[in-house]
Each structure stands twice: as C-alpha cells, then as structure tokens.
Design an enzyme around this catalytic site. Structure first.
Site, PDB file in Angstrom:
ATOM      1  N   GLU B  31       0.828  -1.191   0.000  1.00  0.00           N
ATOM      2  CA  GLU B  31       0.000   0.000   0.000  1.00  0.00           C
ATOM      3  C   GLU B  31       0.868   1.248   0.000  1.00  0.00           C
ATOM      4  O   GLU B  31       1.921   1.285   0.635  1.00  0.00           O
ATOM      5  CB  GLU B  31      -0.911  -0.002   1.236  1.00  0.00           C
ATOM      6  CG  GLU B  31      -2.076  -0.954   1.055  1.00  0.00           C
ATOM      7  CD  GLU B  31      -2.785  -1.318   2.341  1.00  0.00           C
ATOM      8  OE1 GLU B  31      -2.724  -0.554   3.310  1.00  0.00           O
ATOM      9  OE2 GLU B  31      -3.406  -2.410   2.376  1.00  0.00           O
ATOM     10  N   GLU B  57      -5.878  -6.255   1.397  1.00  0.00           N
ATOM     11  CA  GLU B  57      -4.785  -7.184   1.691  1.00  0.00           C
ATOM     12  C   GLU B  57      -5.048  -8.601   1.214  1.00  0.00           C
ATOM     13  O   GLU B  57      -4.139  -9.264   0.708  1.00  0.00           O
ATOM     14  CB  GLU B  57      -4.473  -7.189   3.192  1.00  0.00           C
ATOM     15  CG  GLU B  57      -3.701  -5.969   3.684  1.00  0.00           C
ATOM     16  CD  GLU B  57      -4.579  -4.775   4.020  1.00  0.00           C
ATOM     17  OE1 GLU B  57      -5.807  -4.876   3.830  1.00  0.00           O
ATOM     18  OE2 GLU B  57      -4.051  -3.738   4.468  1.00  0.00           O
ATOM     19  N   PHE B  83      -1.756  -6.391  10.119  1.00  0.00           N
ATOM     20  CA  PHE B  83      -2.657  -6.464   8.971  1.00  0.00           C
ATOM     21  C   PHE B  83      -2.636  -7.854   8.323  1.00  0.00           C
ATOM     22  O   PHE B  83      -3.391  -8.117   7.389  1.00  0.00           O
ATOM     23  CB  PHE B  83      -2.305  -5.388   7.936  1.00  0.00           C
ATOM     24  CG  PHE B  83      -2.251  -3.992   8.478  1.00  0.00           C
ATOM     25  CD1 PHE B  83      -2.931  -3.646   9.642  1.00  0.00           C
ATOM     26  CD2 PHE B  83      -1.521  -3.004   7.842  1.00  0.00           C
ATOM     27  CE1 PHE B  83      -2.872  -2.351  10.165  1.00  0.00           C
ATOM     28  CE2 PHE B  83      -1.456  -1.703   8.353  1.00  0.00           C
ATOM     29  CZ  PHE B  83      -2.130  -1.385   9.511  1.00  0.00           C
ATOM     30  N   HIS B 126      -2.354  -2.421  16.552  1.00  0.00           N
ATOM     31  CA  HIS B 126      -1.148  -2.346  15.726  1.00  0.00           C
ATOM     32  C   HIS B 126       0.078  -3.014  16.348  1.00  0.00           C
ATOM     33  O   HIS B 126       1.138  -2.995  15.742  1.00  0.00           O
ATOM     34  CB  HIS B 126      -0.798  -0.884  15.442  1.00  0.00           C
ATOM     35  CG  HIS B 126      -1.657  -0.240  14.404  1.00  0.00           C
ATOM     36  ND1 HIS B 126      -2.951   0.131  14.630  1.00  0.00           N
ATOM     37  CD2 HIS B 126      -1.412   0.104  13.114  1.00  0.00           C
ATOM     38  CE1 HIS B 126      -3.453   0.690  13.538  1.00  0.00           C
ATOM     39  NE2 HIS B 126      -2.553   0.679  12.604  1.00  0.00           N
TER      40      HIS B 126
END
Ligand SMILES: Cc1ncc(C[n+]2csc(CCOP(=O)(O)OP(=O)(O)O)c2C)c(N)n1
Ligand SMILES: Cc1ncc(C[n+]2csc(CCOP(=O)(O)OP(=O)(O)O)c2C)c(N)n1
Ligand SMILES: [Mg+2]
Ligand SMILES: [Mg+2]
Lengths: 325, 323, 325, 323
Positions: B31, B57, B83, B126
């Site tokens: 990305e 993704e 992710f 995260h």
C-alpha cells in the site's frame, strides 16, 4: 425531535477542530501524546452532519480518523483528551489511545485501527437492534480507502439482504494516506457502489453541514422505519497530513487543490450560514467560540491532571469474566 | 565484500533493490508506495515493478500467490504485521498449501514482509507480534532479523527461496545501525548466529530481544556469569543443532521472545529442548515473553510488558539458582 | 484461431457430464472415491463456453465445483480421474483430490476449497502476464455464493484499477448449497455488481454454449487487447446436489424449478444445435459419444490401475526448496 | 440430572437449543441454516434467532462482535474450522481486543464454533486444526470438547461466558455416543478431566486424541504400565494444576495433540512443565502430533499422519525407557 440545530452543529464542529488543533500542539510540544494522531480537520461538517441525524442511543463505529466521531456523537471532551495522553481518566482508561476512542454512553462503539473493520460491527449492532426489538440505527464511518476492503462489500450485502437499520457513511477525502482515490478505486463516486447492493447511494457536499445532515437524516429515517441500509458519500478533504507524528511525506497534493478545499473550510461555511440566516449573530458566535475554547482547555487540564494508570493495570487479566461485574 | 554501517531499514531496502535490479521477476506489492515508485532508486527499475495497492490485503496477497504460480517472485510488504490477519486465508490456505496440494507442479516463491510495531504507542490493533502462529502452518518459512546485516541477508535469501517466506521485521530496530556487507550478502535460512559465546547459561533470543539479551549478558558478566546468546534468525527452518550444542555446554536455557507467552515460539523451543536435549538440561527452562494481555495504549502500561535486559538477566540468574 | 468449434465444445461438455456421472457411480459403489464430490452437471455449457474462448496458455482458477474447469480447459482425463481416487498417477499425485484439481500444463492454476479464494489468484496471474509482457488472459470461475465474499470485491477493484487482463466468470446456479441467491445476495443479477468497478457486466444464458462462448470471447478479447477486466454471469443450474457423499438435504428446490432447468439440459441443447446447423449428424454424434465413453472408461481404468502414493510421500517436506528441481 | 446417551453432535445441538430457549439474547449466525431455522426444534424459537448468512465470514463474525457489544450473546458456527482464516481479523483484532482496548466499557460474549474436519478425506484446505494459534491471542478462550458430555457442557459455559470463546469441535467425534446429563449440565471452562488414573506416565491428550490415549493406556496396561490420561478440555484457561499434580506422581509426560507439531499447544504444555514442574520430571517429554506437512488428500497418505493409539503408546514406552 432530537435533531441538533445549526448552532449546536457548529459547536460540535468547532469542538472537533479545536480538539484536533490543540492535541496536535500538545503532540508537537513533545512527550505528552505518544503515537500518531489522525486529525479530522476538514471533515467536521461531514462528521457532525452525520451524527446530528442520530439519536443519542443510536450507534456509531469509526476508524483511525477517530477524534471527530465521538465528539460529534456527544462524548465529553475531557475523557477523550485524557485518553490521548494515556491517562487513567481517559474514556478507555488509557488503554485505547487516539485510534481506539470509544464512549459507549453516547453509542460510540469504538474507533478502529484496522481499516474496514468497523463496518461489520455496525451491521451487527443493527442486527442487535432488530433482535431486541428497538428502533436504534447504526452508522459506520469509513474512508474512500476502506471502500476497497472486503469488509465493505460483505457488510453492505449483509445489511441489504436483511434490510438492517444501517447507514454506511463514507468520508471521502480523496486519499488513503498518499494514494489518490483515482489510483486505488475503480469508481469516481463511492456512492455508485450502492448499486451492487440494491440500496440507495447518495453523494453530498461534505463541507456543507446542513446538506450532510439532510442526506443523513433521510438515510437514518429510512433505516429506522424499516427501509433498510443506505450508502452516503460525503466529499470532503483533510486539512492536515494523514497522520501527524509519523513523518508521512506531504508532496502528493497540489497547492491549488489544497487551496481549493481550504477555501471551503466547513467551519467558515457554517459560521457564514449562522450569520446569513440570523440563527446566530457575531457576538453570539464569539461567545460560543469562547465557550468551546474553555471546554478544550478544561479538557486538556483534566487530561494533564489525570494520573497514569497504575502499572498493575498492565497485567490485568485479558478476560472480562475475571473482573468484578 | 566490505562492510559499512547501515540502518536496519536501509539494509532492507538495499536487499530489496539489489534483488529487484538483478532479477526482473521480482516485484513489490504494498500500500501507498506510489511516491516510492515515482522517484528515487526504485523508479530506476522501470515500469511494472512496484504496485501501489488499494487497502485490499486479501486481494493483493492472493495476487502474489497467483503471480508466484505463474513465473514471478513477488514481495508483499504489509508494513504493519497486524494487517496479516486480514489476508490470513491467502497466507495460510493458499500460499502455504498451493505447491504441495497441487502435487508440486509449481512453486510459490513469495515473500511477505511485515514489521512489528510493538512498543510504539500504537495500542492493541497495531502492536502484534504474530509470528508464532505462522510457525504452526506447514509450508511457511518464518524469519526474524535482529541486525541490519541479517535484515539484508535474510531478505536476499527469502527472495531467492522457492517457498513462501514471511519476514517479521522489528520496528524497534529500524534505526539500529550496524555493519552490512555490500553486494550479495545472503544469509541462509535455517542457520542461527551465536551472538555471544558463553558457558554458564544459554539465552535464545528473538528479534529485538537479541539486543536485550546481549545487554543482560553484560550485566551477568559483571557477576561472573558467562551467558551464551543465540539468535536463531529463522524460526522455520529452525537451527535446533545450534541450540542443542549450546545447552550441551551450559545445561541451562532462557528464551526471550517478544510474543505473548502462551504458545509462543519460546514454547516450541522449550518443548524441543525438553524432548531432544533432556539429558543435558540441568535446570528448569525459563521463558521471558510478553504476558498474555491485550497491549494497552498508555506508555505507563505498554512499556512494562515486553521482555528487557533486566527480565532476561533475572531469568538467567534464576535458572542458575542465584539471586 | 484457437477457438474450439461447436463439435469440440460438445465433446468437452460431454466429457464433463460423463466424468461427473461416472465418478458419482464409483463413489456410490463405495470406497474408491473418498471425500465429497461437487459435480458440474448442468454447468457444462457455461464452463465449456468460457474456456473455449481461452487459449491453452491462458490461465484459469476454479473453485470447489471443480471437475468441469480443467476438463474444459483441455486437461487429460486419466490423471484427473486418478486424482479423485487419491492415486499416484493423479494430476496432483493424489495430494489434491477432487477439490484441488490443477493442471498447470493447460493453464489450470487450481481449484480451491475456500470459496472466493481463487479470484485474487487469477488477478495475480493477470498481473504476471502484464509484468512479463505476454498477452495471456486469466479467467476466474466462481459461484453466485462467492460473489458475497470480500475477495470478490477486492479482486474486481484490483483488476479494474490496473486494467488487468482478467475475466471474472460467475456460474450462477441460483444456490449456495441450500441457500438461494435471493436469500443471500442483494442483487438479482451478479453482473450488476460490475458497476461498482466501472467494468462491463454481461449476463448470458448459461445453458447455451454458443451464447456463453460469444460473451466470453468478447471479454477475453477485451482483456487481451488491454481493455481490462469484465464480469460475466452465466445463469445456470446444477442438476445434482451441492456435494455428493455428504448427506446434504435436497428439499430446497421445487420440482417445477428442477424440471424447468432440466428441460434446458445444456447437452441436449448442444446436440440439437449440432443437428440443426448440420455441423454434425446423428451418426457423427453417436461416434463422438462413443469416443467420449471410451475416454472416460480409459481414464477410470488408468485411475484404478494407478498405485497409491508410497506412504513415505506423506512425510515429504512441505517445502519445494527441499525437493530436487 | 439423569444421563442418557447422545452423540457428540446431538449434544452440541442440545446445549445450543437449551441456551437459546433459556436466553433470548442468544442468536446463531451460520451459513446455510435456512432449512434448520424453518422447521424442527430451532423453528420453535421464533423469529430472528437464527441468521442464515451469505458466504461472508469476516462480515458475520464482525456482526457477532457488534451484536455482543450491544447486548446480545451471539454464536457463530463456522462449520469448518479452516474458514476461520477468512474471518481472522474480526476474531483476533476485534473480538479478542475490543473489551480490553475500550477500557472494559463493554464485554464481548461471543462464541465461535468451528469443527475440525481432519481425517475426513477433505484435503489440505479443509483439514486444519488451527486452535494453537488462537491460544497465542490474549482475550480468546479456547475449548476442545472430546466427549458428548463435554460438547454439551463446555458449549453451555461458553455461551454464558462474558468473553469470546472459540470451540473447536472434532469432526471425527460427531458420531461418538456417550452419556450426557439432561438439563443444565454446564462444565466450567478451565477444569481438566482425569480420564484415567495412573501412576507411571501422564498422557495429556487433546480432542480425539483423548480416545486414542485411552486405547493406548489399555495397551500399556497389558504390559503392566499404568498411564494417567488427562483431557484439559479447555486450552485457555488451562488447568495447569491438574497436569502438574499428575506429573508429581508419574514424573513422565506424553502429550498427544492432533495439531501440527511446531508451535502446537503440545509445545505450550511441554514448555509449562519444563518451567514449572521440572523437579518432578524424570524423563524427556514426548509430543505426539501431526507432522509439519500440508495434509494430503490421498487416504493412503492422510491417515498415516495423525496421532493414534499406537504412536501414543510408543511414546509412553519411550519415556519409560521400555520398548
Ligand atoms: C487493514 C489495514 N490496512 C492498512 C492500514 C494502514 N492505513 C491506516 S489508515 C490508511 C488509509 C485509510 O484511508 P481512508 O479509508 O480513505 O481514510 P482516511 O485516512 O483518508 O480518512 C491506511 C492504509 C490499516 N490501518 N488497516
Ligand atoms: C470461505 C468458505 N466458506 C464456506 C465454505 C463452504 N462452502 C463450500 S461450497 C459453498 C457454496 C458455494 O456456493 P456458490 O459460490 O454459489 O457455488 P456453487 O456451489 O453453487 O457452484 C459453501 C458455503 C467454503 N468452502 N469456503
Ligand atoms: Mg480517505
Ligand atoms: Mg451457486
């Protein structure tokens, strides 16, 4: 009628603007705000117009661009600010931070660090409303970038087949980080994707809070009255970088483009409307601005005064069942 | 091959650029790399080598599998390892299984890069360190570089490998500088590095824990304790012999792994040793891991959770029965 | 011109029909075919019409309804049949089975047991064609049910933004297991979803092999000439249960509905067309039928005669790099 | 409470129906349950309790999280556990983290059912036993029922639990019959069952391995070896005391776990014991797991891979130093 009037919409927009600006100042001073901030500046009309159409007991899910949503939904500012600082007095006790603000007391089911993850959660809240026989509506905020995630598709289809009371609200600011919508998204208008789910798809000027409110109100009313979900796309722009505090490059938007959008600052437009319609005069606006300023400073003062959570909190069981009810 | 100092992040890019320059089959999907593709060294690669993707993704990891099955050697950079879950099926069911399940008609030379942003005040979504779960998936190789030289060398090997290789980069090391050999400095997958020789206790350390373990060893040395520090560098394949040899010497094992404790890779190492190296073992094994809690945002909480030099040193002392 | 003529299309349709029927017989006899089978019977015109528009070096990904795709793409029958029996002579050496047939020699990149998983893989093959500078096209087969999976959305968007040479080919048989399209899917025509990706979406009668072929050819030519992806929806029907050998209930489709579709058996229609157009007469068709019959029996004989893989194969390294090249 | 015989699958449905009848907040989301909702006992629950979903696992698992945060107690049945990967982000990042990350403002009472279809000639995509990876995710509870009574009792507890609970059902046991108490027969999460008392060796067995272990114990008994068989029933929380108590008695440990060996839950158990129970241990630990290979379709291959009574008995003999 729980709808907010224009004055109140202006107030919430200003709260968002000043909350973001002030938190960025604190972040730049260094130390007090750890991690990235994703300001909502530029999006205020979109966010407030959408939430103004919701009742307090309606639900809302957000994303990483997270400060505006709970503020618009009516959350108290002080616990939000304290959360950015990781303090015990934060709305999530310091456990969530900027990206995971949530204030269940006003129907804010949480902001998400995972792009696209909030949409199914909103659909589930809408299902909950159906099952429990309430008339609550759920609204999911997401960006143009999120409209390319699989969860967008699954969520819209699920809400559509069951005619669930959901409003999918896209804050289309034209970019996902530095990637333009044109580079990543195969439609010019996200609203056009509604056709794939047989639901209404409406575009609206995201800088005009009244226009947004009207579109959102129609979608919310449709949802509440059993008419099913809608997709609303507000065309907006972010005035800051994607995230502050992360060193993201800034040469991907032209000066003219930024200028064009800055000229349509939603706060300026709302202020002009207040004056033009006579809903509020100059002195009244000045008083309101001062009031918001005080709220922000109070919130910051609360945040700073709040203690950090006790270190023992770090080892708290990950299970709710281990806690006293 | 001379060695200059590079940062860990520079070393990653050096490897990536080197291999993309050498081998036209190598492409990069990630990305938001439009600006990176448009100017600077990557732009020199020419058209069609960098693909700046939408936030899809599953889609682009699946594309990498399709590209790998048809003659390319794709790299996907997930940027943040949390992710990976969004693309989990394409990683676990497709990339890891395609070659074997189709009777080895084709190979899946695919590299997944994923940096672990723990300790960065990024909160629960995260901050994951998800490598342990991928080591339970047959068909995936898993690398954990802990130095700039390894960041380069393991990535070079990963790109040249004919199997899916997942590289979990440690965000805490991005700025770390160290000597990195120029040119082709591939480091084979499956070979551990002995970071410090010692005879009293073996510390197997993963990712940024390698640095913590070396600092712990210094502290221990001041008390006359001589710790050996082993960096496995890859978890799959795992250089068990290096660990067993060390334990044959020390008889004592501490494992420092930034993942959550339960079913960490530290558990696997402990189990392997308890199975295969029992006779040499003279004390209980100790794991120094992150406790099993959702990572809290507040720095007052987060930074207390991860393994550090003190915790590792304390564990080493405990297996040696000293205070 | 590599296009298959009608006679060859009929042959491949019949191969699929007879392959499926024969494998179901073997399964019912017990023992020889372990696990479920998902027959393509009813879908033959859709599958063959689509593949007829592809070159041998074009690529194709499939799904769990898996036998028709490689047969239509030109795979040899014997290794396919041996694969169903888990034999060493199987196209995947017995490692894949019915749900994971793949024959890379004819561009069959593999059938998938995970609904929706094959779409991104086809898009990646199309990217490979672009990067390596070939003009190969990739076609992804998927069902109406798969059109509700996130990967459908992400794949169509990815192919669209990069104008990749992909054909998304939906075999819409109206059901996902026992769930009707109406119950699970928010559009009447899957093709309508193309609008969300600014690509052509075309519907076609999936029982008419020539109609399918023509629509597919246009999509393939568009892809090959740089015009980007298309979505093709073939309306079809499955003549068997979702999966045989799994005890799935069968009372979810009305007798009239089944009758209606049975009356439009794609094999019957193709045979009638051969006769009507004079492309093949009765005796020629009979000869062709007999030939296919022999192919099937030969394939089954091969499959039965093939040995099981050696047990040592079970412990083969999961890594290709550990094998001799 | 009297006990009749039910099959494992019947027991699951009995628990599900019981709890759905008792508590109107419990709903079920799963693919293809339209017929089940339309007739039979589930139909009696009335409207809006069963939701037959499209093939959108991320979507409806995420919905379950949203429903749980707003007052319902949803059950999702994934039917086949290999489909968990498609919904991985919603399981790992959302369901497991939401409560803690939002400062415990709300709870996430969510049950994920997922049957493991290994040994069913279903080939690589459908044959996973993915529970180990979920035990590395703080915030998820993980249960593995091995008998009809546990299938019922653990599901009852899971539905009543205020945290996300993942139940991995063993497809190989669906037809297994056994006594199941009628009515409210909840079995608490985190309490192991001693399936057989013994003093020579401890066998901790998971899922269908419990049966294999009991058969192994019989064979061992014929040689005069007295094996204790422990079924932990839940992996998170894990009843470590039950295992430690047993090892205090036997000094020897075999773990039978149908997952792939590397970073299996067997690794976690071995690690725990090597850390906490070292003094009692008198021999190397042995894990009996599935080797680290993609599951092949051919029955000639697949069925050789999983743990069985012979392999477990052999491992027990080896830790006892007998042939
Ligand atoms: C699944 C996932 N992929 C990537 C990211 C990294 N990321 C965070 S925000 C963002 C851009 C989002 O763009 P958009 O949805 O348009 O929202 P905006 O930031 O413009 O408001 C990206 C790529 C993420 N958080 N989650
Ligand atoms: C991700 C995933 N979810 C569920 C399943 C179970 N499943 C296998 S086939 C199928 C129905 C597929 O329907 P459709 O795509 O219309 O194809 P059809 O079988 O009708 O040809 C389902 C639900 C699966 N294999 N993968
Ligand atoms: Mg955006
Ligand atoms: Mg279908």
């Amino acid at each position: 009628m729980s709808d907010l009037d224009l004055r109140e919409m202006y107030r919430r927009m200003l709260r968002i603007r000043r909350f973001d600006e002030r938190s960025l100042e604190v972040q730049r001073e260094g130390g007090a705000i750890p991690g990235p901030l994703h300001p909502s500046t530029g999006h205020e009309a979109a966010v407030v117009g959408a939430c103004a159409a919701l009742r307090r007991d309606d639900w809302m899910t957000g994303n990483h661009r997270s400060h505006g949503h709970p503020i618009a939904k009516g959350a108290a500012l002080a616990p939000l600010f304290a959360e950015l600082l990781g303090k015990r007095g934060g709305v999530c006790g310091g456990r969530g931070g900027s990206m995971h603000l949530a204030d269940f007391s006003v129907g804010s089911l949480g902001e998400s660090g995972i792009v696209g993850a909030g949409l199914p959660i909103a659909v589930g809240a809408a299902l909950s409303s159906r099952v429990r026989g309430t008339d609550q509506v759920a609204l999911a905020f997401f960006g143009d970038g999120a409209s390319n995630a699989g969860t967008f598709h699954e969520s819209l289809n699920l809400a559509a087949i069951w005619k669930l009371p959901v409003v999918f609200f896209c804050e289309n600011n034209g970019y996902a980080v530095t990637t333009s919508q044109a580079a990543a998204t195969s439609v010019t208008d996200i609203a056009a994707r509604a056709a794939g789910y047989s639901m209404p798809g409406v575009m609206v000027d995201g800088q005009d809070v009244v226009a947004v409110y009207e579109v959102a109100r129609e979608a919310v009313e449709r949802a509440r009255s059993g008419g099913g979900p809608s997709l609303v796309e507000a065309k907006t722009y972010r005035f800051c970088e994607h995230a502050e505090g992360q060193g993201i490059p800034s040469h991907y938007r032209s000066a003219e483009e930024i200028e064009h959008w800055r000229a349509r600052d939603p706060l300026t437009l709302a202020r002009a409307l207040l004056l033009r319609t006579g809903i509020a005069g100059g002195p009244e606006i000045a008083a309101l601005d001062a009031e918001v300023e005080r709220e922000i400073e109070d919130a910051l003062r609360f945040a700073r005064a709040s203690e950090f959570p006790d270190v023992s909190e770090a080892l708290r069981s990950p299970f709710a069942s281990d806690a006293p009810r | 091959m001379s060695a200059r100092e590079l940062s860990y992040l520079e070393a990653i890019h050096e490897a990536q650029l080197l291999e993309m320059t050498r081998d036209p089959r190598v492409i990069l999907l990630a990305e938001d790399i439009g600006l990176m593709a448009a100017a600077g060294p990557y732009a020199a690669l020419g058209k069609n080598r960098l693909w700046s993707t939408p936030i899809s993704e599953s889609g682009f990891v699946g594309m990498a599998v399709g590209a790998a099955l048809t003659g390319l050697r794709p790299i996907v950079d997930l940027v943040i390892s949390s992710f990976a879950y969004v693309a989990m099926d394409q990683i676990v069911n497709q990339s890891a299984k395609a070659a074997g399940m189709f009777g080895w008609q084709r190979r899946v030379p695919f590299v997944l890069r994923a940096a672990m942003w723990y300790g960065q005040n990024m909160a629960a979504h995260h901050s994951d360190r998800p490598y342990p779960m991928f080591t339970n998936v047959p068909g995936l190789k898993v690398a954990l570089p802990a130095t700039p030289a390894d960041a380069k060398g393991l990535l070079l090997s990963a790109i040249r490998d004919d199997d899916p290789v997942l590289i979990f980069e440690d965000r805490n090391l991005f700025a770390m500088r160290g000597p990195v050999p120029e040119g082709d400095a591939a480091i084979p997958l499956g070979r551990a590095a002995i970071r410090r020789d010692g005879r009293d206790v073996t510390i197997v350390a993963l990712a940024a824990c390698v640095g913590h373990a070396l600092r712990a060893a210094e502290a221990l040395a001041r008390d006359g304790i001589d710790a050996e520090v082993i960096d496995p560098r890859t978890l799959v394949p795992f250089d068990r012999e290096a660990v067993f040899r060390s334990i044959a010497k020390t008889g004592r094992l501490v494992i420092a792994d930034p993942a959550h404790k339960t079913t960490s890779f530290a558990a696997e190492i402990a189990a392997l040793v308890a199975e295969e190296c029992w006779d040499a073992l003279r004390a209980p094994i100790r794991r120094v891991c992150t406790p099993d809690v959702q990572i809290p945002f507040s720095p007052a909480l987060e930074h207390t959770l991860y393994p550090d030099a003190d915790k590792i040193a304390a564990a080493a002392r405990s297996v040696l029965g000293v205070r």
